[in-house]
Design an enzyme around this catalytic site. Structure first.
Site, PDB file in Angstrom:
ATOM      1  N   ASP A 152      -0.128   5.332   0.987  1.00 38.08           N
ATOM      2  CA  ASP A 152      -0.410   6.138   2.148  1.00 38.08           C
ATOM      3  C   ASP A 152      -0.445   5.304   3.477  1.00 38.08           C
ATOM      4  OD1 ASP A 152      -1.110   8.762   0.563  1.00 38.08           O
ATOM      5  OD2 ASP A 152      -2.218   7.279  -0.427  1.00 38.08           O
ATOM      6  N   ASP A 195       0.959  -1.152   0.116  1.00 34.24           N
ATOM      7  CA  ASP A 195      -0.005   0.028  -0.016  1.00 34.24           C
ATOM      8  C   ASP A 195       0.920   1.041  -0.086  1.00 34.24           C
ATOM      9  OD1 ASP A 195      -2.234   1.688   0.556  1.00 34.24           O
ATOM     10  OD2 ASP A 195      -1.547   1.677   2.807  1.00 34.24           O
TER      11      ASP A 195
END
Length: 217
Positions: A11, A9
């Site tokens: 953020d 991922d």
């Protein structure tokens, strides 16, 4: 437990983007005459795509606006401040460099593709990333597994040798739907909101990103 493909991922996992996201959301709200939201309030809205963030911000600020128009304003504001305060978490560059010598590295995010690519390049992370898929492409957004399955197909690495690394329930749910292991990062800003069920579904949880180095042969 070793892996040959790490899907990250963005953020809250590779980068701390809280302030820039909050500033962009508040800049969007200001165009409608709405008062700014506290940074923690905006951060709690992150993880399920820019449009969802915008809809939540409008509701929280009690601002009336067309969601698509507001999304365009948000993306324009965000494009102007992608890396004003955003930085990689401590140890991310070194960990990615180490992993990349032994495994494939992908990025899977609900952030749109253009800012994803721009941030990875600006922060010096792009050389360690073999493939990146944003949330505005043909595969849809997490927790739907389609984009993760596409990354698996591109990699040529079996699902059994792949792990999804993220800070939120969305990442765990995506990994589960694709039939791969999930790793939660406890330092990420999405982690406090992860419910017990998703924490249990994660194969492993790490306190710092450099701990991932022990999972590559």
């Amino acid at each position: 437990m070793f892996y040959r493909h790490f899907v990250f991922d963005l953020d809250g996992t590779l980068i701390d983007s809280r302030q820039d996201l909050a500033d962009a959301a508040n800049a969007m709200l200001a165009t409608y005459g709405a008062a700014p939201l506290p940074v923690p309030a905006v951060v709690a809205m992150v993880g399920e795509g820019a449009r969802t963030l915008v809809i939540r911000a409008l509701a929280r600020a009690e601002a009336t606006a067309d969601p698509d128009e507001a999304l365009a304003r948000f993306l324009d504001a965000y494009a102007q401040r992608l890396t004003v305060t955003t930085v990689p978490y401590e140890g991310v560059r070194e960990t990615l460099a180490h992993l990349h010598r032994h495994a494939r590295i992908s990025v899977l995010t609900n952030k749109p593709q253009a800012p994803t690519d721009a941030i990875l390049a600006a922060l010096g992370l792009a050389p360690f990333v073999d493939a990146a898929i944003g949330g505005d492409g043909p595969h849809g957004r997490k927790p739907a597994p389609d984009a993760l399955l596409a990354l698996l197909a591109q990699s040529g690495v079996p699902a059994a040798d792949t792990v999804m690394v993220g800070d939120s329930w969305v990442d765990v749910a995506t990994a589960t739907a694709a039939g791969i292991d999930a790793c939660l990062v406890a330092y990420g800003f999405g982690y406090p909101a992860v419910d017990d069920a998703h924490r249990r579904r994660a194969r492993v949880t790490v306190a710092t990103v450099d701990e991932l180095q022990r999972f590559v042969a």
